[in-house]
Write an enzyme that holds these catalytic residues in place. Structure first.
Site, PDB file in Angstrom:
ATOM      1  N   ASN A  11       6.661 -88.006  52.661  1.00 33.28           N
ATOM      2  CA  ASN A  11       5.841 -88.001  53.528  1.00 33.28           C
ATOM      3  C   ASN A  11       4.780 -86.301  53.679  1.00 33.28           C
ATOM      4  OD1 ASN A  11       5.572 -86.314  56.545  1.00 33.28           O
ATOM      5  ND2 ASN A  11       7.402 -86.837  57.100  1.00 33.28           N
ATOM      6  N   GLU A  38       4.126 -90.108  57.799  1.00 34.17           N
ATOM      7  CA  GLU A  38       3.555 -89.705  59.038  1.00 34.17           C
ATOM      8  C   GLU A  38       1.993 -89.247  57.851  1.00 34.17           C
ATOM      9  OE1 GLU A  38       4.261 -85.883  61.636  1.00 34.17           O
ATOM     10  OE2 GLU A  38       5.476 -86.270  59.525  1.00 34.17           O
ATOM     11  N   TYR A 109       9.583 -94.859  57.844  1.00 33.41           N
ATOM     12  CA  TYR A 109       9.834 -93.715  58.494  1.00 33.41           C
ATOM     13  C   TYR A 109      10.524 -93.540  59.944  1.00 33.41           C
ATOM     14  CZ  TYR A 109       7.105 -89.332  60.823  1.00 33.41           C
ATOM     15  OH  TYR A 109       7.606 -88.426  61.571  1.00 33.41           O
ATOM     16  N   ASP A 152      11.198 -90.916  55.017  1.00 33.01           N
ATOM     17  CA  ASP A 152      11.511 -89.957  55.449  1.00 33.01           C
ATOM     18  C   ASP A 152      12.724 -91.076  56.411  1.00 33.01           C
ATOM     19  OD1 ASP A 152      12.161 -87.868  56.985  1.00 33.01           O
ATOM     20  OD2 ASP A 152      10.124 -87.790  57.491  1.00 33.01           O
ATOM     21  N   ASN A 154      15.241 -88.901  57.860  1.00 35.61           N
ATOM     22  CA  ASN A 154      15.147 -87.704  58.975  1.00 35.61           C
ATOM     23  C   ASN A 154      16.444 -87.247  59.174  1.00 35.61           C
ATOM     24  OD1 ASN A 154      12.777 -86.094  60.209  1.00 35.61           O
ATOM     25  ND2 ASN A 154      11.278 -87.534  60.789  1.00 35.61           N
ATOM     26  N   HIS A 256       7.736 -81.175  53.789  1.00 36.59           N
ATOM     27  CA  HIS A 256       8.494 -82.306  52.271  1.00 36.59           C
ATOM     28  C   HIS A 256       8.154 -82.116  51.073  1.00 36.59           C
ATOM     29  CE1 HIS A 256      10.455 -84.562  56.053  1.00 36.59           C
ATOM     30  NE2 HIS A 256       9.394 -83.974  56.806  1.00 36.59           N
TER      31      HIS A 256
END
Length: 265
Positions: A11, A38, A109, A152, A154, A256
């Site tokens: 990311n 991102e 993502y 990612d 999250n 990241h």
């Protein structure tokens, strides 16, 4: 296809703003494939030339202005450019390709989910959970396809994936509901978490540190938000997995760090 293949996921938090450290990574690590999240740029203004100059001539982009965005940059041929709308609103959060050896790479993502883990008062959290439910539907329907799911996510799913399990129980990215739904996603296709395969719990294995820390390394309040999962047949070909922690201290860093898995196909 070469005898060995390395895949990196990162990311980057704006590929144009951090193009210098992306080039630094490519010079230092030279992965065969780089999955970015991102990217924060539309396809037309993606900085393709630097990648091409470095040998990444196969480029699959799914961009969005100022927000989100994913890309796969590869030295080896890739095919079947897919984009799944797991957010159900057109956001650029997935891109998928197939390698010559038949292995799929899905670069995702997952939404961060806002600050409050309650969909009634924070719609972003509900969107995140719904995104993951759609991923579970997709994953459950896969029919023995060799695949890698990376990006990612999250979510830091294990107690040892965060600097303090007790203090982060009610913090988005480590709440019980998020950890449970990620476990369901993993079980839906028997995905192998290659990070924890090579670095079994409770080994320290963070991939993200907040910009808010005055000294991220000294406070070390990290979380493992970035993951690389794969079907068992692909996992059997993996020979190493590591994180590039020094990248968190590079000039103008992302919050990241890159993760890299090497395979012997």
């Amino acid at each position: 296809m070469a005898d060995t293949l390395s895949i990196c996921s990162w990311n980057i938090n704006s590929v144009r703003a951090r193009i210098d450290i992306v080039e630094q990574l490519l010079r230092l690590e030279a992965p065969d494939i780089l999955c970015l999240q991102e990217t924060k740029v539309v396809n037309e203004t993606f900085p393709t030339e630097m990648f091409r100059r470095m040998g990444y001539v196969h480029q699959v982009l799914n961009g969005q202005r100022m927000h989100h965005g994913v890309a796969i940059m590869s030295k080896v041929p890739v095919h079947e450019d897919d984009r799944f709308d797991w957010q159900a609103n057109g956001e650029a959060r997935h891109v998928g390709v197939r390698l010559d050896n038949g292995v799929r790479i899905e670069n995702v993502y997952v939404p961060a989910g806002g600050d409050i883990p309650d969909r009634e008062v924070n719609p972003k959290f509900g969107q995140k959970m719904d995104f993951l439910e759609r991923m579970i539907e997709w994953s459950s329907a896969l029919d023995k396809q060799p695949a890698i799911l990376t990006g990612d996510f999250n979510i830091a799913p294990l107690e040892c994936d965060v600097w303090s399990h007790k203090q982060l129980l009610n913090v988005v990215s480590h709440t019980p509901g998020e950890c449970d739904i990620l476990a369901r996603l993993q079980a839906s296709n028997d995905w192998v978490d290659i990070g924890r395969h090579f670095h079994p719990a409770p080994a320290r294995l963070y991939t993200w540190w907040s910009y808010r820390a005055k000294d991220w390394a000294e406070s070390d309040r990290g979380r493992r938000l970035d993951h690389m999962w794969m079907t068992k047949d692909v996992a059997d070909k993996a020979v190493s997995h590591r994180v590039v922690e020094p990248a968190r201290s590079w000039i103008k860093p992302s919050d990241h760090i890159p993760i890299i898995t090497e395979f012997a196909f």
